[in-house]
Write a protein that holds these residues in place. Structure first.
Motif, short mmCIF file in Angstrom:
data_model
loop_
_atom_site.label_atom_id
_atom_site.label_comp_id
_atom_site.label_asym_id
_atom_site.label_seq_id
_atom_site.Cartn_x
_atom_site.Cartn_y
_atom_site.Cartn_z
N LYS A 83 17.97 49.38 86.54
CA LYS A 83 18.66 48.24 85.91
C LYS A 83 17.92 46.93 86.13
CE LYS A 83 23.02 47.97 85.77
NZ LYS A 83 24.45 47.77 86.06
N SER A 84 16.73 47.00 86.66
CA SER A 84 15.96 45.79 86.94
C SER A 84 15.31 45.27 85.66
CB SER A 84 14.89 46.08 87.99
OG SER A 84 13.92 46.97 87.46
N PRO A 85 15.00 43.98 85.60
CA PRO A 85 14.29 43.43 84.43
C PRO A 85 12.95 44.09 84.17
CG PRO A 85 15.23 41.67 85.76
CD PRO A 85 15.41 42.93 86.54
N THR A 100 18.77 40.35 75.67
CA THR A 100 18.07 39.92 76.89
C THR A 100 18.26 40.97 77.97
OG1 THR A 100 20.01 38.72 77.70
CG2 THR A 100 18.45 37.51 76.30
N GLU A 102 19.46 40.54 80.88
CA GLU A 102 20.76 40.33 81.51
C GLU A 102 21.88 40.94 80.68
OE1 GLU A 102 18.52 38.01 80.94
OE2 GLU A 102 17.80 37.58 82.98
N ASN A 105 21.63 44.69 80.85
CA ASN A 105 22.07 45.14 82.18
C ASN A 105 23.58 45.32 82.23
OD1 ASN A 105 23.03 44.87 85.01
ND2 ASN A 105 20.86 44.70 85.45
#
Length: 249
Positions: A83-85, A100, A102, A105
């Motif tokens: 789930k990290s960028p 995006t 975010e 996520n």
């Protein structure tokens, strides 16, 4: 003197305000149903499963001298990385998504299946087909990038996401929403009925007088209707007939 309310008075209040209670309850259910079916957009969910190879994770655990639950700790690390960028940015770029990291996520959830090495990646989206594509892409990107991030190759896609013939939305749930609205509407209607009864301080019966003055009622005066019974038209007809009879005599 402390006032007490009997069960009979409670039932009388509910009976008197039953129409109001039913209207509020039905109205709440109707609004909830209309919002659930026509306003809230349906959200679909798609999931893919990956397998964390126990042999590879166990080899790392032995090299690091960790305990028996090292597999679970590595899986927790994988869940954060997925789930990290770093991963989601690549998913957005490869699928050309208009979002995006975010926002993406917030629509992705990662969970370990019990104490196993199986991890489920779930994606919620307004488009069921897009949810399937994003879930599979996250699994592929993570499988590709984890080898360079942690110098291991122990991720296998166990069950890719598939689009069902008839997608069923997970949100909203109209039946559940209507049931909740019925309960809330009923409670609101009952509460409003008792509030109106509490605020109603008019005196209508001798029992109301006894409660207000805290004195017993010794007698009541009934309404006496003289010759003013009936409608004005009927009284006028009686008067005309009387004058006619007097003239003939």
């Amino acid at each position: 003197m402390e006032e007490t309310i009997s069960l009979r008075e409670l039932f009388d209040t509910l009976k008197k305000r039953m129409t109001l209670i039913l209207v509020i309850t039905i109205l709440a259910a109707a609004i909830s149903g209309a919002v659930s079916y026509f306003v809230i957009k349906p959200i679909y969910k798609s999931s893919t499963q990956i397998l964390v190879s126990q042999a590879a994770a166990g080899e790392l655990a032995s090299l690091a001298g960790l305990s028996f639950d090292a597999d679970a700790k590595y899986i927790e690390t994988y869940n954060v990385i997925m789930k990290s960028p770093y991963i989601l940015d690549q998913v957005i770029e490869e699928l050309k998504l208009d979002t995006t990291p975010e926002a993406l996520n917030g629509s992705v959830s990662v969970a370990q299946e019990g104490q196993s090495q199986v991890v489920t990646i779930s994606v919620q989206n307004e488009d069921p087909a897009e949810a399937v594509i994003i879930a599979n892409e996250i699994a592929k990107v993570f499988q590709r990038e984890i080898s360079s991030l942690m110098r291991i190759d122990n991720i296998h896609i166990l069950s890719p996401a598939e689009l069902p013939e008839i997608p069923v939305p997970v949100k909203p749930q109209p039946v559940l929403n209507i049931a909740i609205a019925l309960v809330v509407g009923l409670m609101a209607g009952v509460g409003l009925a008792f509030l109106l009864e509490y605020m109603n301080n008019t005196i209508k019966t001798e029992q109301d007088v006894e409660k207000l003055l805290e004195l017993p009622v010794l007698g009541i005066i009934t309404t006496i209707n003289d010759d003013k019974t009936g409608s004005p038209k009927q009284r006028k007809q009686k008067k005309v007939r009387g004058e006619t009879v007097g003239t003939q005599g």
